[in-house]
Design an enzyme around this catalytic site. Sequence first.
Site, PDB file in Angstrom:
ATOM      1  N   SER A 136      12.834   5.770  13.581  1.00  0.00           N
ATOM      2  CA  SER A 136      11.819   5.434  14.335  1.00  0.00           C
ATOM      3  C   SER A 136      12.416   5.104  15.696  1.00  0.00           C
ATOM      4  CB  SER A 136      11.055   4.194  13.711  1.00  0.00           C
ATOM      5  OG  SER A 136      10.373   4.589  12.544  1.00  0.00           O
ATOM      6  N   CYS A 187       0.561   2.099   8.936  1.00  0.00           N
ATOM      7  CA  CYS A 187       1.349   1.264   8.528  1.00  0.00           C
ATOM      8  C   CYS A 187       0.685  -0.075   8.029  1.00  0.00           C
ATOM      9  CB  CYS A 187       2.665   1.353   8.790  1.00  0.00           C
ATOM     10  SG  CYS A 187       3.727   0.377   7.956  1.00  0.00           S
ATOM     11  N   CYS A 203       8.147  -4.763  15.209  1.00  0.00           N
ATOM     12  CA  CYS A 203       7.972  -3.842  16.062  1.00  0.00           C
ATOM     13  C   CYS A 203       6.354  -4.235  16.702  1.00  0.00           C
ATOM     14  CB  CYS A 203       7.748  -2.526  15.522  1.00  0.00           C
ATOM     15  SG  CYS A 203       9.554  -2.004  14.756  1.00  0.00           S
ATOM     16  N   GLU A 205       0.669  -1.163  -0.036  1.00  0.00           N
ATOM     17  CA  GLU A 205      -0.039   0.064   0.137  1.00  0.00           C
ATOM     18  C   GLU A 205       0.953   1.287  -0.060  1.00  0.00           C
ATOM     19  OE1 GLU A 205      -1.781  -1.730   3.489  1.00  0.00           O
ATOM     20  OE2 GLU A 205      -1.049   0.109   4.488  1.00  0.00           O
ATOM     21  N   HIS A 228      11.114   5.879  19.119  1.00  0.00           N
ATOM     22  CA  HIS A 228      10.056   5.371  19.893  1.00  0.00           C
ATOM     23  C   HIS A 228      10.014   5.238  21.415  1.00  0.00           C
ATOM     24  CE1 HIS A 228       8.095   5.306  16.128  1.00  0.00           C
ATOM     25  NE2 HIS A 228       8.491   4.210  15.701  1.00  0.00           N
ATOM     26  N   CYS A 272       2.957  -2.674  15.211  1.00  0.00           N
ATOM     27  CA  CYS A 272       2.842  -2.167  14.084  1.00  0.00           C
ATOM     28  C   CYS A 272       2.235  -3.454  13.290  1.00  0.00           C
ATOM     29  CB  CYS A 272       4.309  -1.951  13.394  1.00  0.00           C
ATOM     30  SG  CYS A 272       4.216  -1.599  11.626  1.00  0.00           S
TER      31      CYS A 272
HETATM   32  N1  SAH Z   1      10.664   0.410   8.963  1.00  0.00           N
HETATM   33  C1  SAH Z   1      10.570   1.606   8.621  1.00  0.00           C
HETATM   34  C2  SAH Z   1       9.523   2.239   7.946  1.00  0.00           C
HETATM   35  C3  SAH Z   1       8.200   1.780   8.089  1.00  0.00           C
HETATM   36  S1  SAH Z   1       7.305   2.191   9.403  1.00  0.00           S
HETATM   37  C4  SAH Z   1      10.570   2.282  10.160  1.00  0.00           C
HETATM   38  O1  SAH Z   1      10.559   1.617  11.216  1.00  0.00           O
HETATM   39  O2  SAH Z   1      10.906   3.423  10.173  1.00  0.00           O
HETATM   40  C5  SAH Z   1       6.864   3.863   9.314  1.00  0.00           C
HETATM   41  C6  SAH Z   1       6.469   4.620  10.477  1.00  0.00           C
HETATM   42  O3  SAH Z   1       5.185   4.154  10.847  1.00  0.00           O
HETATM   43  C7  SAH Z   1       7.432   3.999  11.832  1.00  0.00           C
HETATM   44  O4  SAH Z   1       7.778   5.158  12.533  1.00  0.00           O
HETATM   45  C8  SAH Z   1       6.177   3.139  12.442  1.00  0.00           C
HETATM   46  O5  SAH Z   1       6.711   2.864  13.920  1.00  0.00           O
HETATM   47  C9  SAH Z   1       5.045   4.086  12.109  1.00  0.00           C
HETATM   48  N2  SAH Z   1       3.970   3.220  12.681  1.00  0.00           N
HETATM   49  C10 SAH Z   1       3.721   1.820  12.500  1.00  0.00           C
HETATM   50  N3  SAH Z   1       2.527   1.550  12.885  1.00  0.00           N
HETATM   51  C11 SAH Z   1       2.023   2.716  13.348  1.00  0.00           C
HETATM   52  C12 SAH Z   1       0.632   2.901  13.873  1.00  0.00           C
HETATM   53  N4  SAH Z   1      -0.024   1.966  14.131  1.00  0.00           N
HETATM   54  N5  SAH Z   1       0.332   4.289  14.335  1.00  0.00           N
HETATM   55  C13 SAH Z   1       1.272   5.159  13.877  1.00  0.00           C
HETATM   56  N6  SAH Z   1       2.371   5.087  13.478  1.00  0.00           N
HETATM   57  C14 SAH Z   1       2.810   3.802  13.226  1.00  0.00           C
END
Ligand code: SAH
Length: 341
Positions: A211, A330, A113, A89, A213, A116
């Site tokens: 990322s 994501c 993660c 997507e 967090h 996610c």
């Molecule tokens: N793997 C890479 C890029 C993909 S994730 C990374 O970790 O940066 C892209 C971003 O979306 C990351 O910061 C991830 O932590 C965040 N993300 C994933 N699920 C999410 C959610 N449910 N709500 C908000 N951000 C989210």
Amino acid sequence: MKNIFGITLKDLEDFFIENKDKKFRATQIFEFLYKKRIFDLDKMTNIGNNNKELLRENFDFSFIKIKSKQEDKDVKKYLFELKDGNFIESVLMYHDYGISICVSSQVGCNMGCKFCESGRLKKVRNLEAYEIVEQILLIEKDIKERISHVVVMGIGEPFDNYENLKDFIKIINCNKGIDIGARHITISTCGLIPGIKRFMEDFNEINLAISLHAPNDTIRNKIMPINKVYNIKELINILKEYEKKTKRRITFEYIMLENINDSNECAIELAKLVKDLNCYINLIPYNETENIEFKRSKKVQILSFYDILKKNNINVTIRKEFGRKVDAACGQLRANQMGRK
Ligand code: SAH
């Protein structure tokens, strides 16, 4: 057979030279594909039949498909079907400064993660460069406008697919290609240090987002398994090197998870952690999903966290929310398509 949309200008030049033609032919083809957006060889005037034959024999000109689309006022979310039946997507967002697209780099993700959706579904395979490029071409065709900013922040860990990511960046950044300025391209990683090292050798001006967090290893280990391989200290050290070499400002993404990483103490610890870096922190309200138990932080707590960072002279923003109505976090759309909800 390689898909043409995953070929860099340099590789196409080498191809024509190997085939005893002129290097310049590659520029002509790039201009048809990316400036004029003519994808059909038959419609490329002033390219000789011999050349067309040669290209047809050596390259695939086909596209992935838009399977479905969800829209809200300032966001559109696209689900793509790949040739092997996998789904990925992309999200398109309208900002006051332009139009940005968030692209996927893998089918699924192996980083695991805990918050996610993509991690939950595991990596199936890497995307080829053309599959990342075509997300942009197809969406531009759909909206009949050019995209100004690209973030690699969709499904997947880009630095776990480095070679294809590298070609993708070259193709979209090339001034004879899609021509998106380096400073308008951002790669987001969960902190794969070997990838960061390669990236800083190869590219000086492309933006890097991390990322993060969590402000310490105890919390980060719980929510991001990659931290057990590359911990926060190692991450900050490599980012200091990155900063020295590139002089660029780093972005930290910080998802606000209620009672996990959002206390005032966490904010103080975070401020200390990043105080010597040229960076800014983007606080992200968590997009809750049915399959995962984490909750989004309360608004007052996000604001309190923000204030503490500000008072400590950290550049910080709270991310404008896009797409809650359209499953925009994501991996959510793909997860739904796969019927696991
Ligand atoms: N793997 C890479 C890029 C993909 S994730 C990374 O970790 O940066 C892209 C971003 O979306 C990351 O910061 C991830 O932590 C965040 N993300 C994933 N699920 C999410 C959610 N449910 N709500 C908000 N951000 C989210």
